[in-house]
Design a protein around this motif. Structure first.
Motif, PDB file in Angstrom:
ATOM      1  N   ALA A  54     -17.274-104.455 107.983  1.00 57.38           N
ATOM      2  CA  ALA A  54     -17.961-105.301 108.949  1.00 57.38           C
ATOM      3  C   ALA A  54     -18.125-104.600 110.290  1.00 57.38           C
ATOM      4  O   ALA A  54     -18.974-104.964 111.092  1.00 57.38           O
ATOM      5  CB  ALA A  54     -17.186-106.603 109.135  1.00 57.38           C
ATOM      6  N   GLU A  55     -17.308-103.567 110.515  1.00 55.79           N
ATOM      7  CA  GLU A  55     -17.289-102.918 111.828  1.00 55.79           C
ATOM      8  C   GLU A  55     -18.048-101.590 111.852  1.00 55.79           C
ATOM      9  O   GLU A  55     -18.589-101.206 112.878  1.00 55.79           O
ATOM     10  CB  GLU A  55     -15.836-102.637 112.240  1.00 55.79           C
ATOM     11  N   ARG A  56     -18.071-100.884 110.734  1.00 45.65           N
ATOM     12  CA  ARG A  56     -18.530 -99.503 110.747  1.00 45.65           C
ATOM     13  C   ARG A  56     -19.792 -99.309 109.905  1.00 45.65           C
ATOM     14  O   ARG A  56     -19.970 -99.951 108.880  1.00 45.65           O
ATOM     15  CB  ARG A  56     -17.426 -98.584 110.213  1.00 45.65           C
ATOM     16  N   SER A  57     -20.610 -98.382 110.343  1.00 44.97           N
ATOM     17  CA  SER A  57     -21.822 -98.060 109.593  1.00 44.97           C
ATOM     18  C   SER A  57     -21.545 -96.871 108.678  1.00 44.97           C
ATOM     19  O   SER A  57     -20.706 -96.025 108.963  1.00 44.97           O
ATOM     20  CB  SER A  57     -22.967 -97.717 110.545  1.00 44.97           C
ATOM     21  N   THR A  58     -22.249 -96.828 107.572  1.00 45.19           N
ATOM     22  CA  THR A  58     -22.119 -95.722 106.617  1.00 45.19           C
ATOM     23  C   THR A  58     -23.457 -94.995 106.566  1.00 45.19           C
ATOM     24  O   THR A  58     -24.346 -95.352 105.811  1.00 45.19           O
ATOM     25  CB  THR A  58     -21.747 -96.256 105.222  1.00 45.19           C
ATOM     26  N   GLU A  59     -23.588 -93.971 107.402  1.00 48.25           N
ATOM     27  CA  GLU A  59     -24.854 -93.257 107.528  1.00 48.25           C
ATOM     28  C   GLU A  59     -24.790 -91.842 106.968  1.00 48.25           C
ATOM     29  O   GLU A  59     -25.799 -91.154 106.906  1.00 48.25           O
ATOM     30  CB  GLU A  59     -25.290 -93.227 108.986  1.00 48.25           C
ATOM     31  N   GLU A  60     -23.600 -91.388 106.590  1.00 49.58           N
ATOM     32  CA  GLU A  60     -23.447 -90.088 105.953  1.00 49.58           C
ATOM     33  C   GLU A  60     -23.258 -90.293 104.454  1.00 49.58           C
ATOM     34  O   GLU A  60     -23.139 -91.416 103.982  1.00 49.58           O
ATOM     35  CB  GLU A  60     -22.249 -89.339 106.545  1.00 49.58           C
ATOM     36  N   GLY A  61     -23.213 -89.199 103.714  1.00 44.60           N
ATOM     37  CA  GLY A  61     -23.012 -89.310 102.279  1.00 44.60           C
ATOM     38  C   GLY A  61     -23.736 -88.226 101.523  1.00 44.60           C
ATOM     39  O   GLY A  61     -24.139 -87.200 102.093  1.00 44.60           O
ATOM     40  N   VAL A  62     -23.923 -88.451 100.223  1.00 46.01           N
ATOM     41  CA  VAL A  62     -24.567 -87.460  99.367  1.00 46.01           C
ATOM     42  C   VAL A  62     -25.413 -88.152  98.304  1.00 46.01           C
ATOM     43  O   VAL A  62     -25.232 -89.328  97.999  1.00 46.01           O
ATOM     44  CB  VAL A  62     -23.530 -86.558  98.652  1.00 46.01           C
ATOM     45  N   ILE A  63     -26.344 -87.364  97.753  1.00 42.62           N
ATOM     46  CA  ILE A  63     -27.074 -87.755  96.551  1.00 42.62           C
ATOM     47  C   ILE A  63     -26.489 -86.930  95.404  1.00 42.62           C
ATOM     48  O   ILE A  63     -26.378 -85.707  95.516  1.00 42.62           O
ATOM     49  CB  ILE A  63     -28.577 -87.451  96.665  1.00 42.62           C
ATOM     50  N   VAL A  75     -27.484 -91.082  92.045  1.00 45.19           N
ATOM     51  CA  VAL A  75     -26.677 -92.016  92.838  1.00 45.19           C
ATOM     52  C   VAL A  75     -26.707 -91.598  94.300  1.00 45.19           C
ATOM     53  O   VAL A  75     -26.670 -90.398  94.613  1.00 45.19           O
ATOM     54  CB  VAL A  75     -25.207 -92.016  92.352  1.00 45.19           C
ATOM     55  N   GLU A  76     -26.777 -92.578  95.176  1.00 45.83           N
ATOM     56  CA  GLU A  76     -26.589 -92.332  96.610  1.00 45.83           C
ATOM     57  C   GLU A  76     -25.269 -92.983  97.018  1.00 45.83           C
ATOM     58  O   GLU A  76     -25.128 -94.204  96.966  1.00 45.83           O
ATOM     59  CB  GLU A  76     -27.739 -92.908  97.430  1.00 45.83           C
ATOM     60  N   LEU A  77     -24.283 -92.151  97.385  1.00 45.50           N
ATOM     61  CA  LEU A  77     -22.966 -92.622  97.797  1.00 45.50           C
ATOM     62  C   LEU A  77     -22.793 -92.350  99.283  1.00 45.50           C
ATOM     63  O   LEU A  77     -22.907 -91.206  99.720  1.00 45.50           O
ATOM     64  CB  LEU A  77     -21.871 -91.926  96.998  1.00 45.50           C
ATOM     65  N   LEU A  78     -22.510 -93.399 100.043  1.00 48.68           N
ATOM     66  CA  LEU A  78     -22.422 -93.288 101.496  1.00 48.68           C
ATOM     67  C   LEU A  78     -20.980 -93.312 101.986  1.00 48.68           C
ATOM     68  O   LEU A  78     -20.098 -93.883 101.349  1.00 48.68           O
ATOM     69  CB  LEU A  78     -23.197 -94.434 102.156  1.00 48.68           C
ATOM     70  N   CYS A  79     -20.777 -92.679 103.140  1.00 45.79           N
ATOM     71  CA  CYS A  79     -19.500 -92.718 103.846  1.00 45.79           C
ATOM     72  C   CYS A  79     -19.806 -92.766 105.339  1.00 45.79           C
ATOM     73  O   CYS A  79     -20.961 -92.929 105.735  1.00 45.79           O
ATOM     74  CB  CYS A  79     -18.631 -91.515 103.487  1.00 45.79           C
ATOM     75  N   GLU A  80     -18.781 -92.612 106.159  1.00 44.18           N
ATOM     76  CA  GLU A  80     -18.979 -92.771 107.606  1.00 44.18           C
ATOM     77  C   GLU A  80     -19.223 -91.469 108.353  1.00 44.18           C
ATOM     78  O   GLU A  80     -19.917 -91.453 109.367  1.00 44.18           O
ATOM     79  CB  GLU A  80     -17.757 -93.462 108.221  1.00 44.18           C
ATOM     80  N   SER A  81     -18.642 -90.359 107.883  1.00 46.04           N
ATOM     81  CA  SER A  81     -18.702 -89.131 108.683  1.00 46.04           C
ATOM     82  C   SER A  81     -19.093 -87.923 107.837  1.00 46.04           C
ATOM     83  O   SER A  81     -18.872 -87.881 106.624  1.00 46.04           O
ATOM     84  CB  SER A  81     -17.337 -88.862 109.339  1.00 46.04           C
ATOM     85  N   ALA A  82     -19.648 -86.920 108.508  1.00 48.17           N
ATOM     86  CA  ALA A  82     -20.077 -85.697 107.836  1.00 48.17           C
ATOM     87  C   ALA A  82     -18.918 -84.937 107.191  1.00 48.17           C
ATOM     88  O   ALA A  82     -19.071 -84.415 106.079  1.00 48.17           O
ATOM     89  CB  ALA A  82     -20.824 -84.799 108.823  1.00 48.17           C
ATOM     90  N   PRO A  83     -17.736 -84.826 107.848  1.00 46.60           N
ATOM     91  CA  PRO A  83     -16.631 -84.124 107.188  1.00 46.60           C
ATOM     92  C   PRO A  83     -16.231 -84.757 105.860  1.00 46.60           C
ATOM     93  O   PRO A  83     -15.946 -84.051 104.892  1.00 46.60           O
ATOM     94  CB  PRO A  83     -15.496 -84.209 108.218  1.00 46.60           C
ATOM     95  N   VAL A  84     -16.225 -86.074 105.796  1.00 47.85           N
ATOM     96  CA  VAL A  84     -15.857 -86.748 104.550  1.00 47.85           C
ATOM     97  C   VAL A  84     -16.931 -86.535 103.494  1.00 47.85           C
ATOM     98  O   VAL A  84     -16.641 -86.384 102.306  1.00 47.85           O
ATOM     99  CB  VAL A  84     -15.608 -88.251 104.791  1.00 47.85           C
ATOM    100  N   ALA A  85     -18.209 -86.466 103.909  1.00 47.31           N
ATOM    101  CA  ALA A  85     -19.304 -86.227 102.962  1.00 47.31           C
ATOM    102  C   ALA A  85     -19.166 -84.867 102.286  1.00 47.31           C
ATOM    103  O   ALA A  85     -19.735 -84.647 101.214  1.00 47.31           O
ATOM    104  CB  ALA A  85     -20.650 -86.324 103.670  1.00 47.31           C
ATOM    105  N   ARG A 138      -9.349 -93.393 104.617  1.00 43.29           N
ATOM    106  CA  ARG A 138      -9.564 -94.535 105.513  1.00 43.29           C
ATOM    107  C   ARG A 138     -10.979 -94.576 106.092  1.00 43.29           C
ATOM    108  O   ARG A 138     -11.181 -94.857 107.262  1.00 43.29           O
ATOM    109  CB  ARG A 138      -8.511 -94.558 106.632  1.00 43.29           C
ATOM    110  N   GLU A 139     -11.939 -94.230 105.256  1.00 41.18           N
ATOM    111  CA  GLU A 139     -13.341 -94.454 105.615  1.00 41.18           C
ATOM    112  C   GLU A 139     -13.960 -95.374 104.570  1.00 41.18           C
ATOM    113  O   GLU A 139     -13.564 -95.369 103.406  1.00 41.18           O
ATOM    114  CB  GLU A 139     -14.129 -93.139 105.639  1.00 41.18           C
ATOM    115  N   VAL A 140     -14.952 -96.118 104.998  1.00 38.03           N
ATOM    116  CA  VAL A 140     -15.651 -97.015 104.086  1.00 38.03           C
ATOM    117  C   VAL A 140     -16.623 -96.207 103.228  1.00 38.03           C
ATOM    118  O   VAL A 140     -17.356 -95.356 103.733  1.00 38.03           O
ATOM    119  CB  VAL A 140     -16.415 -98.108 104.867  1.00 38.03           C
ATOM    120  N   PHE A 141     -16.641 -96.463 101.920  1.00 35.48           N
ATOM    121  CA  PHE A 141     -17.588 -95.855 100.995  1.00 35.48           C
ATOM    122  C   PHE A 141     -18.465 -96.959 100.405  1.00 35.48           C
ATOM    123  O   PHE A 141     -18.008 -98.076 100.179  1.00 35.48           O
ATOM    124  CB  PHE A 141     -16.865 -95.131  99.855  1.00 35.48           C
TER     125      PHE A 141
END
Length: 278
Positions: A54-63, A75-85, A138-141
């Motif tokens: 509810a608080e964070r956006s998921t604009e990073e990720g991979v195809i 598949v498009e899988l999203l996360c919050e930050s580039a390092p986690v991607a 501890r990032e939203v996926f």
């Protein structure tokens, strides 16, 4: 109450990768039962994920793309930050989800998909794999979208994993289609042929061309019939740059993609070009 030793906590932390105090609390609550402690941590992780969602956006990720005898899964899988991607475990999760999509009939929902067994984590579902990774990172996926493409396919994933192409063939060797997939990634056509271009875009371009002719002293006095014939010619060039089959092939610019495909025994039925966030 069962006494939880420091050695037990350390061993459990080594297995889960979670913070020491979280492991100790879970083991204490579970009275030393590691399986129950892990389930407790997963449930708490889900609650935290709900809060963060509810608080964070998921604009990073991979195809991610995978293939099977039945076709391909994308598949498009999203996360919050580039390092986690770029995290190997996150990439593995994306690949595992794509593998399951490729190997199965279409799933009705992301929930149904994530309930399937993980290809790389024996005894776990994809959802458990995701939950465990969340508990450590501890990032939203979020699985934004997924698609099963059944049939004879060629695939290409860009090196940064921010885009991917799946080419569905009616005929031909799928290995030869990879170059066309790379062409799609580079040139970004808007459709396979003119029939796939939004009619509103075509109509708007015709209107613009007519306005340009009417504003040109040399063209404005020409009969409408002649104007429309000229515009027809311009529209062919306009569409040629936007339609995959009529684009000059990047590796052989003297041939269109359609000509290159024909020379190599390929007949393209459809293509799918996914770009992260689009």
């Amino acid at each position: 109450m069962v006494n939880i030793t420091a050695a037990q906590v350390k061993s459990f932390r080594d297995k889960t990768g979670l913070p020491m105090m979280d492991c100790k609390r879970a083991l204490t609550e579970a009275e030393g039962d590691e399986d129950l402690a892990l389930e407790i941590l997963r449930k708490k992780g889900l609650a935290k994920m709900a809060e963060k969602s509810a608080e964070r956006s998921t604009e990073e990720g991979v195809i991610a793309v995978a293939t099977s005898d039945a076709g391909a899964g994308i598949v498009e899988l999203l996360c919050e930050s580039a390092p986690v991607a770029a995290n190997p475990e996150f990439l593995q999760l994306a690949d595992d989800i794509a593998t399951v999509v490729a190997a199965n009939p279409e799933f009705a929902s992301a929930e149904d998909l994530m309930a399937q067994p993980s290809p790389s984590k024996a005894g776990e579902s994809l959802q458990q794999q995701l939950d465990d990774l969340f508990n450590r990172i501890r990032e939203v996926f979020r699985v934004k979208r997924f698609l099963k493409i059944a049939g004879n396919v060629s695939v290409y994933t860009h090196h940064d994993r921010k885009s991917a192409v799946v080419l569905l063939l009616e005929e031909g060797d799928s290995a030869l289609g990879r170059d066309i997939c790379m062409h799609v990634a580079a040139m970004r056509p808007e459709g396979l042929s003119a029939e796939d271009i939004d009619p509103a875009i075509i109509e708007n371009e015709r209107r613009i061309q007519l306005e340009l002719m009417n504003a040109d002293p040399k063209d404005s006095k020409k009969p409408d019939e002649i104007k429309h014939k000229i515009i027809d010619g311009r529209m062919k060039a306009f569409l040629a740059q936007r339609c995959l089959l009529s684009q000059p092939f990047v590796k052989e610019p003297d041939s269109t993609v359609e000509q290159y495909a024909a020379k190599n025994g390929l007949k393209i039925k459809k293509y799918f070009h996914w770009i992260l966030g689009k």
